[in-house]
Every structure is written in structure tokens, then in C-alpha cells.
Motif scaffolding. Structure first.
Motif, PDB file in Angstrom:
ATOM      1  N   TYR A   1       0.832  -1.204   0.000  1.00 46.32           N
ATOM      2  CA  TYR A   1       0.000   0.000   0.000  1.00 46.32           C
ATOM      3  C   TYR A   1       0.870   1.259   0.000  1.00 46.32           C
ATOM      4  O   TYR A   1       0.570   2.243  -0.688  1.00 46.32           O
TER       5      TYR A   1
ATOM      6  N   SER B   1      -6.858  -1.331  13.643  1.00 44.99           N
ATOM      7  CA  SER B   1      -6.848  -1.671  12.221  1.00 44.99           C
ATOM      8  C   SER B   1      -7.220  -3.136  12.044  1.00 44.99           C
ATOM      9  O   SER B   1      -7.165  -3.925  12.994  1.00 44.99           O
TER      10      SER B   1
ATOM     11  N   VAL C   1      -8.377  -2.104   6.804  1.00 45.24           N
ATOM     12  CA  VAL C   1      -9.355  -1.187   7.380  1.00 45.24           C
ATOM     13  C   VAL C   1      -8.682  -0.492   8.557  1.00 45.24           C
ATOM     14  O   VAL C   1      -8.176  -1.153   9.469  1.00 45.24           O
TER      15      VAL C   1
ATOM     16  N   ASP D   1      -9.379   6.147  11.400  1.00 44.48           N
ATOM     17  CA  ASP D   1      -8.750   7.383  10.924  1.00 44.48           C
ATOM     18  C   ASP D   1      -8.426   8.286  12.114  1.00 44.48           C
ATOM     19  O   ASP D   1      -9.137   9.243  12.417  1.00 44.48           O
TER      20      ASP D   1
ATOM     21  N   ARG E   1      -1.894   8.572   1.655  1.00 43.70           N
ATOM     22  CA  ARG E   1      -3.287   8.411   1.258  1.00 43.70           C
ATOM     23  C   ARG E   1      -3.520   6.966   0.818  1.00 43.70           C
ATOM     24  O   ARG E   1      -3.770   6.669  -0.350  1.00 43.70           O
ATOM     25  N   TRP E   2      -3.412   6.080   1.797  1.00 46.30           N
ATOM     26  CA  TRP E   2      -3.591   4.659   1.510  1.00 46.30           C
ATOM     27  C   TRP E   2      -4.975   4.379   0.943  1.00 46.30           C
ATOM     28  O   TRP E   2      -5.158   3.422   0.195  1.00 46.30           O
ATOM     29  N   GLU E   3      -5.959   5.208   1.299  1.00 47.41           N
ATOM     30  CA  GLU E   3      -7.319   4.958   0.822  1.00 47.41           C
ATOM     31  C   GLU E   3      -7.436   5.104  -0.691  1.00 47.41           C
ATOM     32  O   GLU E   3      -8.377   4.578  -1.303  1.00 47.41           O
ATOM     33  N   ASP E   4      -6.509   5.817  -1.327  1.00 54.31           N
ATOM     34  CA  ASP E   4      -6.519   5.920  -2.783  1.00 54.31           C
ATOM     35  C   ASP E   4      -6.066   4.629  -3.444  1.00 54.31           C
ATOM     36  O   ASP E   4      -6.143   4.503  -4.681  1.00 54.31           O
TER      37      ASP E   4
ATOM     38  N   ALA F   1      -7.193   0.878   0.688  1.00 53.54           N
ATOM     39  CA  ALA F   1      -7.448   0.827   2.131  1.00 53.54           C
ATOM     40  C   ALA F   1      -8.760   1.529   2.454  1.00 53.54           C
ATOM     41  O   ALA F   1      -9.221   2.398   1.713  1.00 53.54           O
ATOM     42  N   GLN F   2      -9.365   1.139   3.564  1.00 48.26           N
ATOM     43  CA  GLN F   2     -10.610   1.760   4.032  1.00 48.26           C
ATOM     44  C   GLN F   2     -10.314   2.516   5.320  1.00 48.26           C
ATOM     45  O   GLN F   2      -9.888   1.912   6.310  1.00 48.26           O
ATOM     46  N   LEU F   3     -10.521   3.824   5.323  1.00 44.97           N
ATOM     47  CA  LEU F   3     -10.378   4.652   6.520  1.00 44.97           C
ATOM     48  C   LEU F   3     -11.764   4.851   7.112  1.00 44.97           C
ATOM     49  O   LEU F   3     -12.643   5.414   6.451  1.00 44.97           O
TER      50      LEU F   3
END
Length: 471
Positions: free
Chosen positions: A45, A221, A259, A262, A270-273, A276-278
Motif C-alpha cells: 500500500y 486496524s 481497514v 482514521d 493516502r492509503w485509501e486511494d 485501504a478503508q479509513l
């Protein structure tokens, strides 16, 4: 030829390589416990985030015990490949997010310096349940030999000793707080790390405990990716793909989930890009992972090994074990907690069964069977306790639990478990007729997690007896 910064340009075109200048990036993350899972998960990630344009998030990996990963990656400038095996052709990518690997036992000062460096903003952990040194009640076990010796000698050896020294330096030099992000398979892992670390710091420096509580965060997490131990056959296959040797290669499945609560102290990639789910609350996701995926994994391991099987894919295809694990997930684990909005647990079970059956990924049952005494409270016992409170039994989990009880008797095999000697002694003391009660009856070894009532205890004992009779 071996994979390295100098040889990356010679890789075949089908092998993906970092588009960013990895050598120019500063370290922003220290990772404690850099094994195969971290290299196939969090490091991927982070590599994707820097490939997408973010900068200065490289990882300083720390091995707390073995020098194996250091010896694999140091000659390769910390580069390694991840090969994803699914239904089609394998896909291989070189990962550039790891900057170096330190062995804590021989480079303690370097580990402390990395933690204290103002550029470091996040510390991640994959140290397994054993690495937290929890007592049976989930608090820090100050009587554990590693903790007791560390406190007496003043020489750091555990995560707590290294963190105490790194945080002291950060406080003294006004370097700011850290995000301390546990990525281990523990329910409420961030909260448990927070309680344990603060308790440790209260012993060594109460003012540091106050500073840490005020300046650091401990997000929870949930991580999910199947990463089997790399075999010699895997290394040979990867070498053929790369056209060169990669001693640090890891092989994994297409699925990956991360997951994260946050709650960061000083920024993050910006792992969610990159998948990943924040979220505000990790609990429903981690509970699904622990009770459905991990619970099924442990069932496959002990039931499969008892049948002479070696791989997850073999166990899930077994005519008795496969359906039992399906019932364990859908009827017992999935009904033991409240799902998050939009969390489809039936579809999740479908995905898990598909993943378990992936023949391209030889996930060994013996690897999953390690450290069972540390795993079954979260994977099975919490589910059993929930249903017992509702007046229900869980026959599938009890059958798996019976297989574990017989497994830890250690007849003809070695049990790799921190409680192996204690469990073997309990077997000798209680005998076949009393072992279930000695473990899960009132006052039993695991009664704090699950005290079986008469119906469940009788069923468990009968399942143990049946297994012993057919050995």
C-alpha cells in the motif's frame, strides 16, 4: 545476478517496477516485525502511495529476533518482489517502499534513532500475539521473562523497551508524537497496544506515559491477505520470472484488505486511494476477520492436520471439513456480532471459501496451527461465549476445538506454541476424560474466555473422546 537497485533496469518488461525514485525518498514509517506479511501488505500500500505521487514515506523495517529478513534484503538494497497468484497468470511487482531492515538485537541504537527521527511519523506493528506479551486477561504481563529482564537490565528487547527509548528522545527533542498502528490479528488491537504501552511507561517513567497519551495515537486496524511462507519452489519460480535471484520474494493472493481507524497524530499516506478503508469504527470488520476468516483458518488447520492433509486448499475440499467450516462461518461466527452498514457477511463467506480453495497458493496448515493457545480466544471462544449467553451451542466450533485439544496433546508431532509445555502437563494431569473440563470448565485454563456450560462441555468431551478413539 541478484535483484538490487543496480539490476532493476534489467528486469523483463512484464515485471512492474516503481515509477518513483525510491532511493531519494526519506523514511517516514518504522515497522516492527518485518516478515512476509508486512512485505505483501502494508509495504505494498505504501509503495502504491509513493508510486501515485506521495513522497518520503519509506519504511525502516525492524526484525526483533531473527536476522533472516535482513540477510535476504540487505544485499538487494532492500528491494524485493511480490507475486500475486490468482486464476490467471502470476503478476509480479518490485516493491521500493522498504528502505532498510535493522536487526534489533544487534542494532539497538539504530532502531531507537529511527523511532526518534522527527521525519518518522508512523510506527506500524506485525509482531504477532506473542510480541505484545499480554497476560491471560489482555493486560501487559510484567512477569513475562522478556519484560521482567528488560525492566531489570535496562536493555531494550521488546517493542515496549524500544518504544520507551524512542519516545523519550522525541519528547526531549520536541520531535512530536507518533501514530502507533498495530496491524496484528487482535480485536481492538490499537486499544490493547495503548493500554500495554502506557502501563509499561508508568513503570519506567510516569511523565513519559502522560506525554505519550497526550501526543500519540493508537488507531485500531484490520488486515487481511493470505501470505504463505515462501518455499524454495516459489523462489525458483520468481527467479524465472525476474531473470535474476530474489531472496526476499513473497507470494500472495489477489485479495487484500486494510481497514484503519482514521486517527493519526502527524499525517499519513493516502492509503485509501489504493484500496485501504479509513473508517470511524474498525470493530465490525476486525470481528468478521477474526471470527470468520481466522476462525475458519484455525478449524481447517487442526481438522485438516488430523486427516493427514497439508494445505488449506486440500482441507476446504474435504467432504466433511469444507461443509463444517461453511457452517462455522455462516451460522456461528457471522451471527455472533452486528455487521457495519453495508457489510455483507454472506458475500464475505463466499469470498473466503473461494480464496481458501485457491490451488495456486499452497498455504500450509502447519503454519496456521502455530501458537493456537494465543489465537483461539479471539477466533473461537468469543463466538462460543456469545452464543452460550443466547442459549445456543456451536457444534462446528466445538468440533474444531476438540481437534485442537487433541492436537496439543503432541502425540507424534511437535506443538509450536508458547503454552506447549503447560498444555502437555495439563493433559497428563487431567487425562482424556477430564481434559475438556480442565481447559474450559469452571476454573479451567481458558475459563476466563469461555466457561462451557453442561451441554457444550459434554459435547466437547464426547468429540475429544471420539477423536482419540479413531486415532
Amino acid at each position: 545476478m541478484r535483484l538490487s537497485a543496480a539490476s532493476v533496469a534489467r528486469l523483463p518488461a512484464q515485471v512492474q517496477v516503481p515509477a518513483y525514485d525510491f532511493a531519494a525518498q526519506a523514511v517516514g514509517i518504522v515497522h516492527l516485525g518485518i516478515g512476509a506479511f508486512h512485505r505483501a501488505h502494508q509495504a505494498v500500500y505504501t509503495d502504491a502511495a509513493m508510486d501515485g505521487g506521495e513522497r518520503d514515506w519509506r519504511i525502516c523495517g525492524v526484525s526483533l529476533r531473527s536476522a533472516g529478513v535482513h540477510d535476504q534484503l540487505a544485499p538487494q538494497d532492500a528491494l524485493y518482489s511480490v507475486t500475486v497468484k490468482g486464476d490467471g497468470e502470476p503478476q509480479t511487482r518490485v516493491i521500493g517502499s522498504v528502505a532498510e531492515v535493522l536487526v534489533a538485537s544487534r542494532s539497538a541504537d539504530a532502531v531507537i534513532s529511527a523511532l526518534a527521527n522527527p521525519a518518522t511519523r508512523i510506527v506500524t506493528f506485525t509482531v504477532t500475539e506473542k510480541g505484545y506479551h499480554f497476560a491471560a486477561n489482555g493486560t501487559l504481563d510484567f512477569d513475562h521473562p522478556a519484560i521482567a529482564e528488560e525492566l531489570q537490565s535496562g536493555t531494550p528487547a521488546t517493542i515496549y523497551g524500544f518504544l520507551a527509548r524512542g519516545l523519550t528522545a522525541r519528547r526531549d527533542h520536541q520531535a512530536g508524537g507518533l501514530t502507533l498502528l498495530s496491524c496484528d490479528n487482535l480485536a481492538a488491537n490499537g486499544r490493547k497496544l495503548q493500554r500495554a504501552l502506557l502501563a509499561y511507561l508508568e513503570r519506567v517513567d510516569p511523565a513519559l506515559a502522560q506525554w505519550t497519551e497526550a501526543h500519540c495515537t493508537f488507531p485500531c486496524s484490520m488486515v487481511d491477505r493470505i501470505v504463505p511462507a515462501t518455499t524454495e519452489a516459489d523462489l525458483a519460480e520468481v527467479a524465472a520470472i525476474l531473470g535474476m535471484e530474489d531472496a526476499g520474494a513473497v507470494v500472495t493472493e489477489p485479495f487484500s484488505q486494510w481497514v484503519i481507524e482514521d486517527a493519526f497524530a502527524a499525517g499519513r499516506p493516502r492509503w485509501e486511494d489504493h484500496g485501504a478503508q479509513l473508517v470511524a469504527d474498525v470493530a465490525p470488520y476486525e470481528t468478521a476477520k477474526l471470527r470468520m476468516l481466522n476462525g475458519a483458518h484455525s478449524a481447517l488447520a487442526y481438522l485438516g492436520l488430523a486427516e493427514g492433509l497439508a494445505l488449506v486448499s486440500e482441507a476446504v475440499a474435504h467432504p466433511h471439513i469444507g461443509p463444517l467450516v461453511d457452517r462455522l462461518m455462516r451460522e456461528q461466527a457471522a451471527t455472533s456480532f452486528a455487521a457495519a452498514p453495508g457489510q455483507d457477511l454472506s458475500a464475505y463467506a463466499d469470498d473466503l471459501l473461494h480464496r481458501f480453495g485457491n490451488p495456486s497458493l499452497p498455504h500450509r496448515l502447519a503454519q496456521i496451527a502455530m501458537d493456537g493457545s494465543q489465537k483461539i480466544p479471539q477466533r473461537w471462544l468469543e463466538t462460543l461465549a456469545h452464543h452460550q449467553q443466547q442459549g445456543r451451542t456451536c457444534p462446528a466450533i466445538l468440533e474444531a476445538l476438540a481437534a485442537w485439544i487433541v492436537f496439543v496433546r503432541a502425540d507424534g508431532h511437535t506443538v509450536d506454541d508458547p503454552m506447549a509445555n503447560q498444555l502437555a502437563a495439563l493433559w497428563k494431569e487431567a487425562g482424556p476424560e477430564g481434559i475438556a473440563k480442565a481447559m474450559f470448565g469452571a476454573g479451567g485454563l481458558f475459563a476466563e474466555h469461555f466457561t462451557a456450560q453442561a451441554e457444550s462441555l459434554a459435547l466437547l468431551q464426547s468429540l475429544v473422546a471420539k477423536r482419540l478413539a479413531t486415532r
